[in-house]
Design an enzyme around this catalytic site. Structure first.
Site, PDB file in Angstrom:
ATOM      1  N   ASP A 169      13.986   1.894   1.340  1.00 48.74           N
ATOM      2  CA  ASP A 169      13.940   3.042   2.247  1.00 48.74           C
ATOM      3  C   ASP A 169      12.635   3.761   1.927  1.00 48.74           C
ATOM      4  O   ASP A 169      12.558   4.520   0.971  1.00 48.74           O
ATOM      5  CB  ASP A 169      15.144   3.951   2.015  1.00 48.74           C
ATOM      6  CG  ASP A 169      15.138   5.160   2.935  1.00 48.74           C
ATOM      7  OD1 ASP A 169      14.683   5.024   4.087  1.00 48.74           O
ATOM      8  OD2 ASP A 169      15.579   6.239   2.491  1.00 48.74           O
ATOM      9  N   GLU A 179      13.172  -0.559   6.263  1.00 46.86           N
ATOM     10  CA  GLU A 179      13.375   0.170   7.506  1.00 46.86           C
ATOM     11  C   GLU A 179      12.062   0.313   8.261  1.00 46.86           C
ATOM     12  O   GLU A 179      11.017   0.547   7.670  1.00 46.86           O
ATOM     13  CB  GLU A 179      13.965   1.548   7.196  1.00 46.86           C
ATOM     14  CG  GLU A 179      14.497   2.255   8.417  1.00 46.86           C
ATOM     15  CD  GLU A 179      15.278   3.494   8.043  1.00 46.86           C
ATOM     16  OE1 GLU A 179      16.490   3.364   7.811  1.00 46.86           O
ATOM     17  OE2 GLU A 179      14.667   4.575   7.978  1.00 46.86           O
ATOM     18  N   ASP A 197      18.623   8.426  -0.911  1.00 45.82           N
ATOM     19  CA  ASP A 197      17.572   7.446  -0.601  1.00 45.82           C
ATOM     20  C   ASP A 197      17.940   6.065  -1.139  1.00 45.82           C
ATOM     21  O   ASP A 197      17.653   5.050  -0.501  1.00 45.82           O
ATOM     22  CB  ASP A 197      16.230   7.908  -1.175  1.00 45.82           C
ATOM     23  CG  ASP A 197      15.745   9.190  -0.518  1.00 45.82           C
ATOM     24  OD1 ASP A 197      15.411   9.140   0.675  1.00 45.82           O
ATOM     25  OD2 ASP A 197      15.716  10.230  -1.196  1.00 45.82           O
ATOM     26  N   ASP A 248      20.618   4.619   1.164  1.00 49.36           N
ATOM     27  CA  ASP A 248      19.983   4.101   2.383  1.00 49.36           C
ATOM     28  C   ASP A 248      19.351   2.734   2.121  1.00 49.36           C
ATOM     29  O   ASP A 248      19.443   1.823   2.947  1.00 49.36           O
ATOM     30  CB  ASP A 248      18.923   5.070   2.904  1.00 49.36           C
ATOM     31  CG  ASP A 248      19.516   6.300   3.575  1.00 49.36           C
ATOM     32  OD1 ASP A 248      20.750   6.339   3.797  1.00 49.36           O
ATOM     33  OD2 ASP A 248      18.744   7.235   3.872  1.00 49.36           O
TER      34      ASP A 248
END
Length: 174
Positions: free
Chosen positions: A8, A67, A139, A142
């Site tokens: 992430d 991502e 984080d 994620d």
């Protein structure tokens, strides 16, 4: 048995998560946050690069899932995010990892079942799927979700003979 590194990206905090894909599902290996400090951007990007490379060398994943950049209200933030992504991707490429990119809605859909899930819903599903007893930092959770998305996406493509079917520019094209 495949190890997947989820990233992430961020110019100040980059989350990472490593999962092991087995015949019984995914297992937690490691996660954390890379904090780059308040220095100039080029120094923070170097921290991201070195730290991602160290995570790769420590855990030995074969795939990086990351991502994609989304264009928010602030173009400057999106540019910095893109540069942090680039630092992580270059570290992965130098270590010989395959790279897959997913949108935030693809990650949420794969992990929670809806592309509109919030960060807390993602965090709770990550805990459930990986049987974690403590909440990872947001984080890091994620990043674990991004790794799980890659594992779930690869599993759904295998029965259709689509894994690695058409690769251009490092991305799987369907």
């Amino acid at each position: 048995m495949t190890l997947i590194l989820g990233i992430d990206p961020g110019s100040r905090i980059t989350g990472f998560g490593v999962v092991r894909e087995t015949a019984r599902g995914c297992e937690y290996v490691a996660s954390g946050c890379i904090r780059t400090g308040n220095g100039p951007l080029h120094e923070r990007l170097h921290v991201v690069f070195r730290s991602v490379r160290e995570v790769i060398r420590t855990h030995g994943p074969t795939a990086l899932s990351i991502e994609q950049v989304f264009m928010a209200r602030n173009a400057d933030s999106a540019l910095k995010l893109g540069q942090a992504r680039g630092a992580a991707i270059v570290a992965a490429m130098e270590e010989g990892l395959s790279v897959a990119e997913y949108t935030a809605s693809q990650v949420k859909q794969a992990v929670v079942g809806t592309g509109g899930a919030d960060k807390q819903q993602v965090q709770m599903m990550v805990m459930h799927l990986l049987k974690l007893t403590q909440k990872p930092q947001i984080d890091a959770s994620d990043a674990l979700a991004i790794a799980l998305c890659h594992a779930h996406t690869q599993q759904s493509l295998v029965p259709h003979g689509l894994v690695g079917a058409r690769r251009r520019g490092g991305r799987l094209r369907l």
